[in-house]
Design an enzyme around this catalytic site. Structure first.
Site, PDB file in Angstrom:
ATOM      1  N   GLY B  46       4.546  62.433  59.638  1.00 57.07           N
ATOM      2  CA  GLY B  46       4.070  61.072  59.868  1.00 57.07           C
ATOM      3  C   GLY B  46       2.904  60.637  58.998  1.00 57.07           C
ATOM      4  O   GLY B  46       2.471  59.497  59.069  1.00 57.07           O
ATOM      5  N   ASP B 194      -4.353  71.475  31.929  1.00 58.87           N
ATOM      6  CA  ASP B 194      -3.190  71.161  32.776  1.00 58.87           C
ATOM      7  C   ASP B 194      -2.200  72.325  32.813  1.00 58.87           C
ATOM      8  O   ASP B 194      -1.714  72.770  31.781  1.00 58.87           O
ATOM      9  CB  ASP B 194      -2.518  69.909  32.192  1.00 58.87           C
ATOM     10  N   HIS B 367       4.685  66.865  30.684  1.00 59.81           N
ATOM     11  CA  HIS B 367       3.707  67.954  30.671  1.00 59.81           C
ATOM     12  C   HIS B 367       4.038  68.993  29.598  1.00 59.81           C
ATOM     13  O   HIS B 367       5.195  69.226  29.272  1.00 59.81           O
ATOM     14  CB  HIS B 367       3.660  68.640  32.039  1.00 59.81           C
TER      15      HIS B 367
END
Lengths: 553, 553
Positions: B46, B194, B367
Site C-alpha cells: 500500500g 555508478d 548504464h
C-alpha cells in the site's frame, strides 16, 4: 462423440506457465496428459497452491482410461493429490523416476493405497480404450522425461511434454530422434508442443556445459563450495557430485526435498555417487572447508528454503564462513528475481564469493529454444499444430514459428485453458469453451478461497481496515455504547489519535439524524461506511476497508 | 570537523536501487548530490513512494550549501518535494532539462516559489562554501546528465552520477572524455561510481543501435505503430520521431507524463520534431493507420498507464486494431516482469504484433557495463573508491573490478546507506553509522506508515481478519450481547457458517470460566485471541489476524 473426431480440452498450461493438464477424447475414451500445479503469483494473496478446475470432467469420470505423466516436475504432477480423488482415482502411467516422485507426494497426502501407478518404459506400448499409447524419450531438466503418442483410430496425436534436445546429456540418454523421425514418416495428425522457451533464439546448450563452469569455480575455491539448485535437477546434482569427486571433496545434502530426491534417485539408479562421498550435514564441521561441498535447495530465494536460511544466518547447521563459495545453479523464475537478489546480497554481506546466472555460466534451461522447436516440428511434420505450455504471447510466437515452417494458418490453433478443440482428419477448429481456471488451495481447504476473499485480502493489504463498533438499544434504537474505532494496517493508532477521534465524531453525527426509528441497521451501516470512507480519504488519501458493526442489546 | 578530513554519508542508493542521495561534508560545508525516490517493492503493502530518511541532516541544515543534481530521473530528483521542506529549501543546481523536470514536479506540490533552482551548464564553475564545484557531461538515458566534481581544499571528490559512454549519442553530445582525463591527471582523491550495470560484461551499446531495429519494424508495419517507452527517454522519443519522419507518419503522444515531457523537451530544444508532424491523440482515427505513430507511456506494465489501458481495452482514445504493431522500447525493471508480460499477452490477444526486449533489439541500457566501468576508473585513477548506486552484490562486484585494476583493497570502501565514511589525504575508513532507511509516503502522509502498519497489512493480505465483538455489563462483567463473529479475507462467510458458528461457541466457552469478576479486559481479550487462533489454525491451517472487541455498557 462421433468416431470421426478427436476432442482436445486444455484444463491448464495454455495461456499460463504452470498447472499443465490436457484432456484428449476419442469416442468414449478420455486420456489425460499431466496434472500439474501452479505457484500463486503476487495477486493471489495468501494462496498456497493453484490447481486446475476439473469440473469439465465431473460427469465423465467413468470414461477416463488413464493419466499419462510426461515427467516428475510439480507443474506436471503437483495437483494429483487434489485431482485424483475428484476423478475417482484413474490409473496413472509414468516412467520409473516420475513414479517415485509421485509416490512420495501421494504418501504425504495418504493417498498411496488408493492409487494405481503403472511404471512404463519409453519403449512400451499400451492399449487404453480404443487408443494405442506409445512414448518417446526427451531431454529435460529432470531424468526420465517422455513425450506421449496417442494412436487414435483416425490418426496420431503427439504431446511433446517439456523438452529440449541434448546430444550429450549427463545421463547418456538423448532424446529419441529416430522415433520422432519415424512418427513423422508415419504421419502425425496433431502435435502439441512445449512453448516455454520460444522467445529464445538458437539452441539451448547441453546440460554438460555446466561442467566447465563448475570445474573452474571448484579449482579456485579456497574453502567450502555451496551449490543451490532445484531438488529435481538430478543431472545438475550428478555434475556437482562428479566435480566433487575430481576435487576430492565430500558432499553433504541440505534441505528436505534435496535429501529425499537424491536418496530416491540413488536408489532407483538415476544418480551415481561414489561410496563414502556423502557425509551428514551435521558432520560438515568435522572436515576441512576445502574438503566440503554442500548441495542445497533454495535457488529461488524461497523464504523457508535452506539457502535463504543460510543467507539470513538462520540455518540450524550451516553458517557462511570466510572463503565460502556459493553457486546459484538456477535462473530466477519470473516473479522471483527480487527474492533471489536479496539472497545473493545477504550471501555477499556474510563474506561469501557468489556465482550466479548472468555473471557466470552456472545454469542452462531444460526447454527447447527456437531452433529446437523448429527441429521438433520438422521431425514430426504434423498436419495440425496446437502450441501448449506457455503464456499467450509464447503460444502465438510458437504458432508463428510453425507457420514460418509451412504449416498453413488454418491448421494451427492458438487456444487457452477451457477452449474445446475438435479435429477430424480434414480440419481443426475451436468449437466451444468449458469451465476452467484457478482453484485455490489455502491451508486445508481446496476451492473455498474465491474472488471475494482475494479481493478483500487485496484491499486489506493496501490500506488496512477500520472498524466502527456500536451497541444500540433494541427498543429505542439509541446508541448506548461506542462507537469504538479500531483499526489495523491503516494508520499507527498512537500517531493518529486525533484523526480517529474525529472519525468517531463523524459516526456519532451520522447517527444523530436517525433519532429512534432506525431498526434498519443495514441503512445505518451504509451511512457510517460512506461517511467514514469520504472523511478518511479526504484526510489521508487512503481507502481502508470500513466495517461498521452494530450490536443490539 | 577538522580541516584535514572529508566526510561522506550515503542516505540512499547504496545497498539498494533507487532513492539516491549522497551527503558530502568538508569543514562547515555540506553538499548533497541528488535527492531521489524509490518505488515500493511487493513487501511494502500500500505504500506509494519511498524517500530517504534525512534525520542525519536535521541539526545541520544551516551548513547545507547546495543540492547538486546529476540528472532528471525520479530516482535522483523524486524526493525533492518531500525533502526540500525538511531541509529549509537549500538552493538546487541542475542543468537546463533537469531543472525543467524539477520545476514540473515542484509545481505539482506547490513548492516552486519557495525553491531556488540555479541552471548550470557542464562548463560552469561554482564556489559553494570552501569548495569549488565543476561538472562533466556523461551519457545516460536522459539528456543533460552530468557528473560532479567537488574540489575540497584537501583533494578532489568525483561523483559520476548515472552514466554510460556513448560515442554516437542521439543528441550529439558524448561524455566528456577530455575532462575526465584531465581530472585523472590532476589527481582524484575519491571517486564515487555508478554500479547499476556491473553484472554485465562488455560495453553497453550506443543508443543509436535502436535506430536499425525501429527502421526494420516500421518498414514492415502494415498499420499503426505504437511505441511505449519511458517518458524521460527523450533520445528514444527522438529516434521514433526521426523514423516516423522517414516513413512519412504523423506522431501522437498518449499518457500525461509523455505529453508533458515531450512538450518541455521541445520547448527547451532537447527534441526536434518537424513542423506539423504532431497530431492530437483525439485525431488519430482521422488518419490512415499506415500514417500514424503513437508514442505512449506504460512500458513497465504499470496498471494505470496508457499502454496497460490500451492492452486492457480500457483507454479513452486508443483501441488495438488489426494490423497494429506495438513496440515496448524498455526492459522490465526487476519486479515488473509479470506486469509487463501480462500487458504483452493482452496486446497479442487483441491481435497486435508485439516487439519487445529479448525478442527484438528495441532497448539499450543507460548504464555503463563492465568495460565502461573500467574505462571510467582508468580515466579518473582515484586514490580512493566508493561504489554507489547498487544493491550490495553490485557494490561488491564494482569494488572487485576496481581492485582488479590495481586499486589497493584498503583504498576501497563498500558502504551502505547510513554508513559514515571519512577520508584524509592518506586513508579512508568507515567511522560509524547514522539513522537511515526508508520513509514511506502513503497518500497524504509522509512517515506515519512504519513497520507495525506494514506488518499488519502483510498479515491481513495473507489470511484476512476475524473479529469477535462482545458487549458486557460494566457492573457484573457478564456478556449481554454477542459475541458476533465478523470476518473479511479469511473465508467466504456464506460457505463457512458452520466454522464461524463453532468459533463463536469457543468464544462463549472461553468466557464462561470468568464468571463475574473480570474487568481485566485485556486478559479476556488475550484468552479469546489464543482460543480462536488455535481453533482456526487447527480447522483451516490459516492464521487470520484475530481482533477481539469488548464494549462495556
Amino acid at each position: 462423440m462421433t468416431k470421426d473426431k478427436i476432442r482436445v480440452v486444455p484444463l491448464g498450461g495454455l495461456g499460463e506457465i504452470g498447472k499443465n493438464m490436457m484432456v484428449i477424447e476419442y469416442g468414449d475414451d478420455i486420456l489425460i496428459v499431466d496434472v500439474g500445479v501452479m505457484f500463486p503469483d503476487d495477486e493471489m494473496f495468501g494462496v498456497d497452491l493453484v490447481i486446475p478446475d476439473t469440473s469439465y470432467l465431473a460427469d465423465k469420470k467413468h470414461r477416463i482410461r488413464g493419466i499419462l505423466i510426461t515427467h516428475g516436475h510439480e507443474d506436471h504432477v503437483g495437483s494429483l493429490p487434489y485431482v485424483l480423488p475428484m476423478l475417482d482415482f484413474p490409473p496413472i502411467y509414468a516412467t520409473r523416476l516420475t513414479q517415485g516422485l509421485i509416490q512420495v507426494k501421494l504418501k504425504e497426502h495418504r493417498l498411496l493405497e488408493k492409487t494405481i501407478i503403472n511404471v512404463i518404459s519409453p519403449e512400451d506400448k499400451l492399449e487404453l480404450g480404443s487408443c494405442g499409447i506409445e512414448f518417446f524419450r526427451v531431454n529435460h531438466s529432470i531424468p526420465d522425461a517422455i513425450g506421449i503418442v496417442i494412436r487414435t483410430p483416425i490418426g496420431t496425436v503427439v504431446h511433446t511434454g517439456d523438452y529440449k534436445f541434448d546430444y550429450t546429456p549427463v545421463d547418456g540418454k538423448p532424446a529419441d530422434l529416430g522415433k520422432l523421425g519415424e512418427l513423422g514418416n508415419q504421419g502425425v495428425l496433431l502435435m502439441m508442443g512445449d512453448s516455454t522457451r520460444v522467445e529464445s533464439p538458437g539452441y539451448t546448450p547441453s546440460e554438460r556445459v555446466i561442467n566447465d563452469s563448475l570445474d573452474k569455480i571448484f579449482a579456485n575455491a579456497p574453502g567450502r563450495v555451496i551449490v543451490a539448485t532445484f531438488a529435481s535437477l538430478i543431472s545438475r546434482v550428478q555434475q556437482v557430485v562428479d566435480t566433487a569427486e575430481r576435487y576430492e571433496r565430500f558432499v553433504a545434502l541440505v534441505g528436505r526435498s534435496m535429501v529425499n530426491n537424491v536418496q530416491m534417485a540413488i536408489e532407483l539408479g538415476y544418480l551415481r555417487v561414489p561410496k563414502g562421498m556423502l557425509i551428514r550435514a551435521e558432520d560438515i564441521n568435522k572436515f576441512n572447508p576445502g574438503q566440503v561441498v554442500i548441495i542445497c535447495t533454495g535457488s529461488q530465494g524461497e523464504p523457508t528454503s535452506a539457502l535463504t536460511r543460510i543467507a539470513n544466518e538462520d540455518h540450524r547447521l550451516v553458517r557462511i564462513q570466510e572463503a565460502d563459495t556459493v553457486i546459484l545453479s538456477a535462473t530466477p523464475v519470473p516473479g522471483n528475481e527480487k527474492m533471489v537478489h536479496r539472497t545473493i546480497n545477504s550471501l555477499f554481506r556474510q563474506g561469501a564469493e557468489v556465482f550466479y546466472q548472468g555473471l557466470s555460466n552456472v545454469h542452462v534451461s531444460g526447454h527447447a529454444a527456437q531452433e529446437e522447436l523448429k527441429l521438433m516440428l520438422s521431425l514430426l511434420r504434423p498436419k495440425f499444430f496446437l502450441p501448449v505450455h506457455g503464456e499467450y504471447r509464447q503460444l502465438i510466437l510458437h504458432a508463428k514459428l510453425a507457420y514460418s515452417l509451412g504449416t498453413p494458418e488454418e491448421h494451427i490453433v492458438v487456444a487457452e485453458d477451457g477452449d474445446i478443440i475438435e479435429l477430424t482428419q480434414e480440419r481443426i477448429e475451436m468449437v466451444g469453451h468449458t469451465t476452467s481456471g484457478n482453484v485455490y488451495v489455502d491451508g486445508l481447504s481446496v476451492g473455498d478461497v474465491g474472488q471475494i476473499v482475494l479481493r478483500d485480502r487485496k484491499v486489506l493489504s493496501q490500506d488496512g481496515i477500520l472498524m466502527a463498533v456500536l451497541t444500540v438499544d433494541k427498543e429505542t434504537g439509541q446508541p448506548i455504547a461506542g462507537p469504538d474505532i479500531v483499526t489495523r494496517g491503516f494508520v499507527y493508532m498512537r500517531d493518529a489519535e486525533e484523526l480517529l477521534a474525529s472519525a468517531r465524531e463523524r459516526v456519532i453525527d451520522s447517527l444523530s439524524g436517525l433519532n429512534g426509528h432506525s431498526s434498519d441497521w443495514s441503512f445505518v451501516k451504509d451511512k457510517i461506511k460512506s461517511t467514514l470512507s469520504e472523511y478518511l480519504y479526504e484526510k489521508t488519501r487512503r481507502r481502508p476497508m470500513i466495517l461498521p458493526v452494530v450490536m443490539e442489546v
